[in-house]
Each structure stands twice: as structure tokens, then as C-alpha cells.
Design an enzyme around this catalytic site. Structure first.
Site, PDB file in Angstrom:
ATOM      1  N   SER A 145       0.702  -1.138  -0.027  1.00  0.00           N
ATOM      2  CA  SER A 145       0.006   0.205  -0.044  1.00  0.00           C
ATOM      3  C   SER A 145       0.808   1.250  -0.048  1.00  0.00           C
ATOM      4  O   SER A 145       2.115   1.175   0.351  1.00  0.00           O
ATOM      5  CB  SER A 145      -0.895   0.076   1.100  1.00  0.00           C
ATOM      6  OG  SER A 145      -1.428   1.196   1.474  1.00  0.00           O
ATOM      7  N   TYR A 158      -2.252  -0.630  10.493  1.00  0.00           N
ATOM      8  CA  TYR A 158      -2.198  -0.898   9.115  1.00  0.00           C
ATOM      9  C   TYR A 158      -0.828  -0.403   8.192  1.00  0.00           C
ATOM     10  O   TYR A 158      -0.348  -1.137   7.459  1.00  0.00           O
ATOM     11  CB  TYR A 158      -3.333  -0.231   8.295  1.00  0.00           C
ATOM     12  CG  TYR A 158      -3.570  -0.409   6.866  1.00  0.00           C
ATOM     13  CD1 TYR A 158      -4.248  -1.716   6.356  1.00  0.00           C
ATOM     14  CD2 TYR A 158      -3.129   0.496   5.774  1.00  0.00           C
ATOM     15  CE1 TYR A 158      -4.309  -1.937   5.089  1.00  0.00           C
ATOM     16  CE2 TYR A 158      -3.415   0.282   4.628  1.00  0.00           C
ATOM     17  CZ  TYR A 158      -3.735  -1.086   4.128  1.00  0.00           C
ATOM     18  OH  TYR A 158      -4.125  -1.278   2.739  1.00  0.00           O
TER      19      TYR A 158
END
Length: 254
Positions: A145, A158
Site C-alpha cells: 500500500s 495498517y
């Protein structure tokens, strides 16, 4: 179009969003696809089923209910690919979850779940796929990501998980370069998926921030990521390994 003709691809998190798009694209390009997910149906009812999309291209596929944090279920998914289609050429580690919270407020249950799915899942799937990928000089495509490359607001767990995926990608690329197994990752930016639909629809301040930080005049689509995954899964990327390819409309270029 048959850029993956006769290849066998295992895609985790294949029922929804980016995984759905990747699996569908691979099937369209000639791959035999193993769909691994904890659910058969997409997260959003308006999203077209991956099964319908694959049927439309006459692709060969099979579904295996798989929790990527469970080693036995991961082994079963890999074994299914080998038994059903004769081997394994491509592993896409797409399954992932996201909970938003700054570090001091993050429930440890959320932290543990994120690390289990996003990191342990990638590790387990790679571990069990690699013997088969080595035999066929295959490919691993991990989903990192932009938040594994730069910080992201109130997303401590995350960010930690996707940073781990990025560096695990680099290390596995080095470990298996001599075997000609390509290991790369994609770092998507803001992609319109079920995972962020509620925020896009109900949080105008956040939406405006995302738009401001994305130089390209639109957000990404799952197909944008799928097209990048197709390149990394195909013979066209044979000299590409250890790379984290941003698919982010310029977010990380700033």
C-alpha cells in the site's frame, strides 16, 4: 488476449474489490484461477460476482474457502491449485483488512487481526507456494500500500503491516532470485473499493483530503491495480524483482 495462457494463478481475497478484478483479469488473459477467500460473495451486493466475470470469459477456475491466517487452509489452497491444474505459476497475496486508529487508541485485537491477515497471511501463502513456484520459475505479487511507503493518518497498525509486506517482498526477491522466482509488490493509493466506500460516501473532509493528495484527476479503480498485477504476473516482468510498484495517481511522488 492470452498473456497468461495455460498458467495457474492463486489469488487470495479474490471475491471482492481488487482481488475480484485481478482474478477476473487473469482469467480473461488465459490463466487457470484458484479463488481463495473467506467468503464466496463480494462485500458489496452491487459488485459483480467474480464467478460471473470469469464465466463471461470462459475461464477455468475453482474456489477454495481460505482463511489466510490458518496454515492448514493455506496448504489446502495451494494443494488445490496443484491437484486441479497441475502446478502453480503465480501467487497473488491480496487478502487484507484495515482498521483505522492512532497507536494510543488502537485496540490490540484490531492490531493483532491486521498483522495476522496482512503479514502472516502473506508469509504463509508464500511459504507454501514457493516450492511449486520454484519448480516453474513463477511469480509472487504482494499487495502492499502507499501506507507501507509513507505514513497514513490514524492508521498505525495498517501502516506497520504494509511496511512489513514491502520489506518481506524485497527479502524474498533476494532469496529466490537465483531460482528465477520474481517477487514484487503493488502499492495502491486510493482505490474505489468496498473497503473505503463508507468513508467516500459519508466523510467529505476525508474525501477532499484524498482528492488533494492524489495528483491524478480521479481515484483508482480495481482494474487499474489488476492491470499492474497482470504485468508483474506475465513474462513481460521477467527482469523485475524486489520492486514496489505504486499505483497511486502520483500520491507518493510528492
Amino acid at each position: 488476449m492470452t498473456r497468461l495462457a495455460e498458467s495457474v494463478a492463486l489469488v487470495t481475497g479474490a471475491s471482492s474489490g481488487i482481488g475480484n478484478a485481478i482474478a477476473s483479469t487473469f482469467g480473461r488473459e488465459g490463466a487457470n484461477v484458484v479463488l481463495a477467500d473467506v467468503r464466496r460473495d463480494p462485500k458489496l451486493t452491487e459488485e459483480e460476482s467474480v464467478f460471473d466475470r470469469l464465466d463471461a470469459t470462459d475461464a477455468e477456475y475453482t474456489f477454495v474457502e481460505t482463511d489466510v491466517t490458518d496454515e492448514g487452509q493455506v496448504e489446502n489452497a495451494v494443494d488445490t491449485a496443484v491437484s486441479e491444474f497441475g502446478g502453480l505459476d503465480v501467487l497473488v497475496n491480496n487478502a487484507g483488512i484495515y482498521y483505522q486508529a492512532p497507536a494510543e487508541e488502537a485496540p490490540m485485537d484490531d492490531y493483532d487481526a491486521i498483522m495476522d491477515v496482512n503479514v502472516r497471511g502473506v508469509f504463509l501463502c508464500s511459504k507454501h507456494a514457493l516450492p511449486h513456484l520454484r519448480a516453474r520459475k513463477g511469480k509472487i505479487v504482494n499487495l502492499a500500500s502507499i501506507y507501507g511507503l509513507v505514513g497514513g493518518g490514524q492508521s498505525a497498525a495498517y501502516c506497520a503491516s504494509k511496511g512489513a509486506v514491502a520489506n518481506l517482498t524485497r527479502q524474498m526477491a533476494l532469496d529466490y532470485a537465483e531460482d528465477e522466482v520474481n517477487v514484487n509488490a503493488l502499492a495502491p493509493g486510493i482505490i474505489e473499493t468496498a473497503q473505503n466506500a463508507e468513508w467516500r460516501e459519508t466523510d467529505p473532509v476525508l474525501l477532499e483530503d484524498w482528492q488533494r493528495r492524489t495528483p491524478w484527476p480521479r481515484f483508482g479503480t480495481p482494474e487499474d491495480v489488476a492491470n499492474a498485477a497482470l504485468f508483474l504476473a506475465s513474462d513481460e516482468s521477467d527482469f523485475v524483482t524486489g520492486t514496489i510498484l505504486s499505483v497511486d495517481g502520483g500520491w507518493t511522488a510528492q
